[in-house]
Design a protein around this motif. Sequence first.
Motif, short mmCIF file in Angstrom:
data_model
loop_
_atom_site.label_atom_id
_atom_site.label_comp_id
_atom_site.label_asym_id
_atom_site.label_seq_id
_atom_site.Cartn_x
_atom_site.Cartn_y
_atom_site.Cartn_z
N MET A 1 32.36 44.81 40.46
CA MET A 1 32.97 45.53 39.29
C MET A 1 34.14 43.99 38.54
SD MET A 1 36.16 47.89 40.01
CE MET A 1 34.96 49.23 39.34
N ARG A 2 34.21 43.66 37.81
CA ARG A 2 34.86 42.70 36.81
C ARG A 2 36.77 42.77 37.67
NH1 ARG A 2 34.30 41.88 30.93
NH2 ARG A 2 36.24 41.51 31.08
N VAL A 3 36.75 41.95 38.52
CA VAL A 3 38.61 41.64 38.76
C VAL A 3 39.69 42.46 37.43
CG1 VAL A 3 38.58 39.30 37.55
CG2 VAL A 3 40.11 40.10 39.76
N ASP A 4 39.56 41.96 36.12
CA ASP A 4 40.65 42.95 35.26
C ASP A 4 40.05 44.78 35.46
OD1 ASP A 4 38.54 42.98 34.11
OD2 ASP A 4 39.00 42.89 32.51
N LYS A 5 39.09 44.92 35.88
CA LYS A 5 38.33 46.46 35.78
C LYS A 5 39.21 47.04 37.16
CE LYS A 5 35.29 50.15 34.78
NZ LYS A 5 34.16 50.47 34.96
N TYR A 6 39.11 46.24 38.23
CA TYR A 6 39.69 46.34 39.55
C TYR A 6 41.18 46.97 39.27
CZ TYR A 6 39.87 46.22 44.38
OH TYR A 6 40.70 46.69 45.45
N LEU A 7 41.80 46.08 39.13
CA LEU A 7 43.11 46.26 38.98
C LEU A 7 43.45 47.10 38.58
CD1 LEU A 7 44.14 42.06 38.71
CD2 LEU A 7 44.44 43.16 40.67
N TRP A 8 43.26 47.43 37.31
CA TRP A 8 43.63 48.58 36.47
C TRP A 8 43.30 49.62 37.09
CZ3 TRP A 8 39.76 51.59 34.42
CH2 TRP A 8 40.53 52.78 33.43
N CYS A 9 42.28 49.83 38.05
CA CYS A 9 41.59 50.61 38.55
C CYS A 9 42.35 50.99 40.29
CB CYS A 9 39.79 50.73 39.00
SG CYS A 9 38.90 51.28 38.06
N VAL A 10 42.93 50.12 40.67
CA VAL A 10 43.62 50.61 42.16
C VAL A 10 45.03 50.69 40.98
CG1 VAL A 10 42.26 49.71 43.71
CG2 VAL A 10 44.05 48.11 42.46
N ARG A 11 45.80 50.54 40.67
CA ARG A 11 46.86 50.25 39.43
C ARG A 11 48.11 49.77 40.03
NH1 ARG A 11 48.23 55.66 38.05
NH2 ARG A 11 46.69 57.18 38.30
N TYR A 12 47.40 48.40 39.47
CA TYR A 12 48.02 47.01 39.50
C TYR A 12 48.27 46.89 38.45
CZ TYR A 12 48.35 45.71 44.16
OH TYR A 12 48.44 46.45 45.74
N LYS B 1 49.12 49.04 34.07
CA LYS B 1 49.11 50.36 33.58
C LYS B 1 47.86 50.15 32.16
CE LYS B 1 52.25 53.29 31.33
NZ LYS B 1 54.06 53.40 30.84
N THR B 2 47.97 49.42 32.04
CA THR B 2 46.50 48.89 30.87
C THR B 2 45.04 47.87 31.49
OG1 THR B 2 47.16 47.98 29.49
CG2 THR B 2 47.55 50.24 28.76
N ARG B 3 44.21 47.72 30.98
CA ARG B 3 43.18 47.03 31.34
C ARG B 3 43.73 46.19 30.96
NH1 ARG B 3 37.11 48.47 31.26
NH2 ARG B 3 36.60 45.78 31.87
N SER B 4 43.81 45.91 29.41
CA SER B 4 44.16 45.07 28.54
C SER B 4 45.38 44.06 29.26
CB SER B 4 44.56 44.94 27.33
OG SER B 4 45.46 46.17 26.81
N LYS B 5 46.11 44.47 29.98
CA LYS B 5 47.78 43.92 30.63
C LYS B 5 46.73 43.02 31.83
CE LYS B 5 51.47 46.18 29.65
NZ LYS B 5 52.17 47.72 29.37
N ALA B 6 46.19 44.10 32.66
CA ALA B 6 45.37 43.13 33.84
C ALA B 6 44.69 42.11 32.99
CB ALA B 6 44.16 43.85 34.62
N THR B 7 43.68 42.00 31.73
CA THR B 7 42.67 40.84 31.33
C THR B 7 44.20 39.68 31.03
OG1 THR B 7 40.99 42.74 30.10
CG2 THR B 7 41.36 40.16 29.66
N ARG B 8 44.70 40.04 30.54
CA ARG B 8 45.92 39.75 29.59
C ARG B 8 46.49 38.04 30.81
NH1 ARG B 8 49.99 41.91 27.53
NH2 ARG B 8 48.54 43.01 26.35
N ALA B 9 46.67 39.05 32.75
CA ALA B 9 46.95 38.13 33.56
C ALA B 9 45.99 37.40 34.18
CB ALA B 9 47.29 39.34 34.21
#
Length: 129
Positions: A1-12, A14-22
């Motif tokens: 699983m992609r790291v941005d998707k994982y961080l979004w899935c475990v609720r760190y 709010k959106t996947r695009s914010k995880a991608t940006r980080a």
Amino acid sequence: MRVDKYLWCVRYFKTRSKATRACKKGHVEVNGEKVKPSREVYPADEINMRKNQIDYKIQVLDLPKSRVGAKLTNIYRLDKTPQSAFKAQEKLKYAQEYYRKKGTGRPTKKDRRDIDDFLEKPDNKDLDE
């Protein structure tokens, strides 16, 4: 699983695009390496992430199939973030609110004078007398 998707899935995030940006900004590390959002994560990986001036340390326990509820996140990750990081965040919040409450407007002339008096350096005139 992609790291941005994982961080979004475990609720760190709010959106996947914010995880991608980080990830793109370099705020996410996996096993000590800064990673792109497409980096795959596996169980037993260590994720270090900086968010809201807190350095989170997460160990991946399992990979969820999709975004999970807040109560189920502990099944998929082990949070190793020290409590001192959260206490420092609380102190920082109180330090900002000490001088002026949010929404009270611009500083007054008196506030500006008080700041100037606080920051004023001793003049040479005072030393000559």
